[in-house]
Design an enzyme around this catalytic site. Sequence first.
Site: not given
Lengths: 65, 513
Positions: B10, B104, B109, B111, B163, B165, B247, B249
């Site tokens: 993301e 966001d 953002e 993702s 980020h 994941n 998940r 993160h």
Amino acid sequence: MSEQQQFSHRRDETPEPEAPAPPTAPSAQNTERDAALDSLLDEIDGVLESNAQDFVHNFVQKGGQ
Amino acid sequence: MSVRRVMGIETELGITSAQVDTLGRPLTPMHLSGQVVQAYAAGAGPGAALPRSSGWDYADETPLRDARGYEVARMLADISQLTDVEDPTIANTVLSNGARFYVDHAHPEYSSPEVTSPLEALRYDRAGEQVALAALRTLAEQGREVRLYKNNVDGKGASYGTHENYLVPRTVPFARLAESLIPFLVARPVIAGAGRVGLGQTSERAGFQLSQRADYLEAEVGLETTLRRPIVNTRDEPHATPHLHRRLHVIVGDATMADVTTVLALGSLSAVLRLVETFPDAVPDIPLRAPVAAAQVISHDPTLRSTVETLDGRALTGLDLVEAYLEQVEEAAVSGHEAWVLDDDTRHVLGRWRSVLDGLRTDPASCAGQVEWVAKHQLLERFRDRAGVGWDDARVRAMDIQWHDLDPARGLAQKLRAAGQLERLVPEASVTAAVTEPPRDTRAWFRGEVVRRFGDDVRGASWDSVVLADERGRARRVQLPEPTEGNREQTAELLARHTSTASLLTELVSEDF
């Protein structure tokens, strides 16, 4: 001995910190790279925002995640 | 397996514009971000993005039925009202490649969809750059100029995230994950940092550092992502069957423009996770005395010579820390363990990791085409030499920001890519395909395909659901709790049989039991 431990012996061998070696002699690849960087820097005034001071000053973002 | 697992990236983008409102006030970043998201949806058309401004399905309903990895829930009352909201500051769309593109906080953002390898994660991350550029072109046609920066700091105190994941089996205890990962995440910028001009959260000291994010880490483990940012984030929101998956993160990474850096960041971490999952006793036993401070020590030293202290008193460099993990991963990779298949992705990542690490030890400049902070450092050092200026020079700081400008006419990383000086791992045509085509081997395929096929009859979507209109226009949720199910192999024929969501739902429902 379980499989999980069979290659854990290296944990005791702390790698010795070492200083980076001196730069190597320029290679053809380095020369090409130097030329590419110089070419970009030669035109940098045309690429950079006209007033770098203002541009940096005004680049203000809200915090995110 | 090995480095292959469900993963995704993301990215919150920095945003600027000279646009003002009718009273001459600058438009807020929320408003500008909304413009970007809406412009992409408008410009790309209904087959490429949900046309509604807020297509995200936030509800978390208990599923009623289950078939082939999806579950159909009962009607949801509020979905259509939600999707009609036109407030640009909450603009939100789902793309036919399975990604989410939305506002966001005060940033657009992107993702990426769920993928199953670091190379695919790279491809869909780069597709996100093209999505953002397409939005900017649409805005430019409307006379609105907006600039987007794929970085993580403004140098004045604000930081925004990239980020990662990773899907991890729930059976791995979280405490073990955190303990195993902290030294690695502290040192990873050595191979995966994007570089930054300025030291400290507000760039209060002049200098260059490896990481965009290191100065914004304030805790070792925690739930927050915007305040007291932790090295290991504890958010437990699996977006998948909760008793099976976690998940992970990861919020400490940098947005990256260099392909090899992106693949190394994700590939190395995925390999370390595999090590934790399969050989927990082989994870390097190098707990750091002060992990947050260590992240800054390592980031602040482009010579890579500074050491940080372990609890038992050893002094290790960032390279030492990263290499300790690599050595264990290399041994695990040839252990014959069923989870360590030496597939192409794994060979590629481990080979790159080793060659970059050895290169950084002997001659960092040899990694300038692969490691982003090295490339940025080299360019800026060359400029400083020519201009005879320090790290606090305004043009140097401007170049640091413009490195990340997504516009190929202004972005310095983009220009080095174009000049062949940042190695590319994915052909541009393949990236372009990923702007509209979803990955084939995850539920992102089903999500992306219903967006492409049914447009407005898709009322919303989330990571683990899509909401479709039935024959009476009612919203019905199809659950996709397993990230690798709902893939192309499982659902291509099903989707090909239907020309409407109403018809598709009939089969989904009637097929159950």
